[in-house]
Design a protein around this motif. Sequence first.
Motif, short mmCIF file in Angstrom:
data_model
loop_
_atom_site.label_atom_id
_atom_site.label_comp_id
_atom_site.label_asym_id
_atom_site.label_seq_id
_atom_site.Cartn_x
_atom_site.Cartn_y
_atom_site.Cartn_z
N LEU A 1 2.23 -2.61 -10.06
CA LEU A 1 1.21 -3.19 -9.19
C LEU A 1 -0.19 -2.90 -9.71
O LEU A 1 -1.05 -3.78 -9.73
N ARG A 2 -0.42 -1.67 -10.16
CA ARG A 2 -1.73 -1.32 -10.70
C ARG A 2 -1.99 -2.09 -12.00
O ARG A 2 -3.13 -2.50 -12.28
N ARG A 3 -0.97 -2.28 -12.81
CA ARG A 3 -1.14 -3.03 -14.05
C ARG A 3 -1.49 -4.49 -13.75
O ARG A 3 -2.37 -5.07 -14.40
N TYR A 4 -0.81 -5.06 -12.77
CA TYR A 4 -1.10 -6.44 -12.39
C TYR A 4 -2.54 -6.57 -11.87
O TYR A 4 -3.26 -7.50 -12.25
N ARG A 5 -2.96 -5.64 -11.03
CA ARG A 5 -4.31 -5.70 -10.49
C ARG A 5 -5.35 -5.54 -11.59
O ARG A 5 -6.39 -6.22 -11.58
N ALA A 6 -5.08 -4.68 -12.55
CA ALA A 6 -6.01 -4.49 -13.67
C ALA A 6 -6.13 -5.78 -14.49
O ALA A 6 -7.22 -6.14 -14.96
N THR B 1 0.82 -1.21 0.00
CA THR B 1 0.00 0.00 0.00
C THR B 1 0.86 1.26 0.00
O THR B 1 0.51 2.26 -0.62
N GLU C 1 2.67 1.82 -3.54
CA GLU C 1 1.83 2.43 -4.58
C GLU C 1 1.80 3.95 -4.45
O GLU C 1 1.59 4.65 -5.43
N GLY D 1 4.61 1.13 -8.25
CA GLY D 1 3.18 1.41 -8.21
C GLY D 1 2.51 1.17 -9.55
O GLY D 1 1.42 0.58 -9.62
N ASP D 2 3.17 1.58 -10.63
CA ASP D 2 2.61 1.35 -11.97
C ASP D 2 2.48 -0.14 -12.26
O ASP D 2 1.48 -0.60 -12.83
#
Length: 240
Positions: free
Chosen positions: A222-227, A209, A212, A219-220
């Motif tokens: 991690l957000r890409r993986y989550r998407a 957390t 990010e 952070g980029d």
Amino acid sequence: MTQTRLGPLLSTAVRQQRHQRGLSQCELAEMAGVSQSAVARIEGGDRTPSIAVLEALLAAMDVQLTIGVEPLDAHLDARIDDLAARPIVERIDELGLDRLLDRLTEFPQVITGSTAALLQGAPVPVEALEIAVRWQDSKRFTRWLEAAYGQRWNAAWGEFGGVWLEPEEQGEHPWSTRYGEIRATMCDELPETIEVRHAGPIYRVVPVTELELTEPRAGDLLRRYRARQLAGRAAGPDGR
């Protein structure tokens, strides 16, 4: 030529091919009939080479450029998918993290960036051990680097070496050492951490957390993986 997203890809390709052949920038420049400063600017990402210069550099190393078309960042998505299918312990061993961390005992540090994300289960690419080090420990860090035959990244030359070993500026600094590559972010105080364990060793890492919010690259990713996770769930088990 106007700088584009291809610039960093081309600079990396030229630099990697040169390193694989054990050539200096001066040697490659002479073989290709260009100046050493041009090679340095291209490898450093300061200049996107013309097609003629790029072909001359690659031909001097007996390789050539191939062109293909794919969806944007499809290669990164494919790499994330590949990493997601592999055990974390296997990736830790492959990167040699334990071997390097076992030798980082001369000064306090914590694991941050993409390395911390990996240790918390995120299948993000990791190229080097990323740590946070306090400015007050920079002298001790420098002594450790000297003992480990460290060389600091030289952005002007596009390779390691040729600059002061000790960190002097804010931001992230990459070093190569006899034990592996390190990227250290110098800070006034070490960030808060949590402990995670994998196959025995315990690692002090910055929480996902926090990454990010404070680490743009991690952070980029991690957000890409989550998407991608959300897209996969929406598609269903049959991919539709």
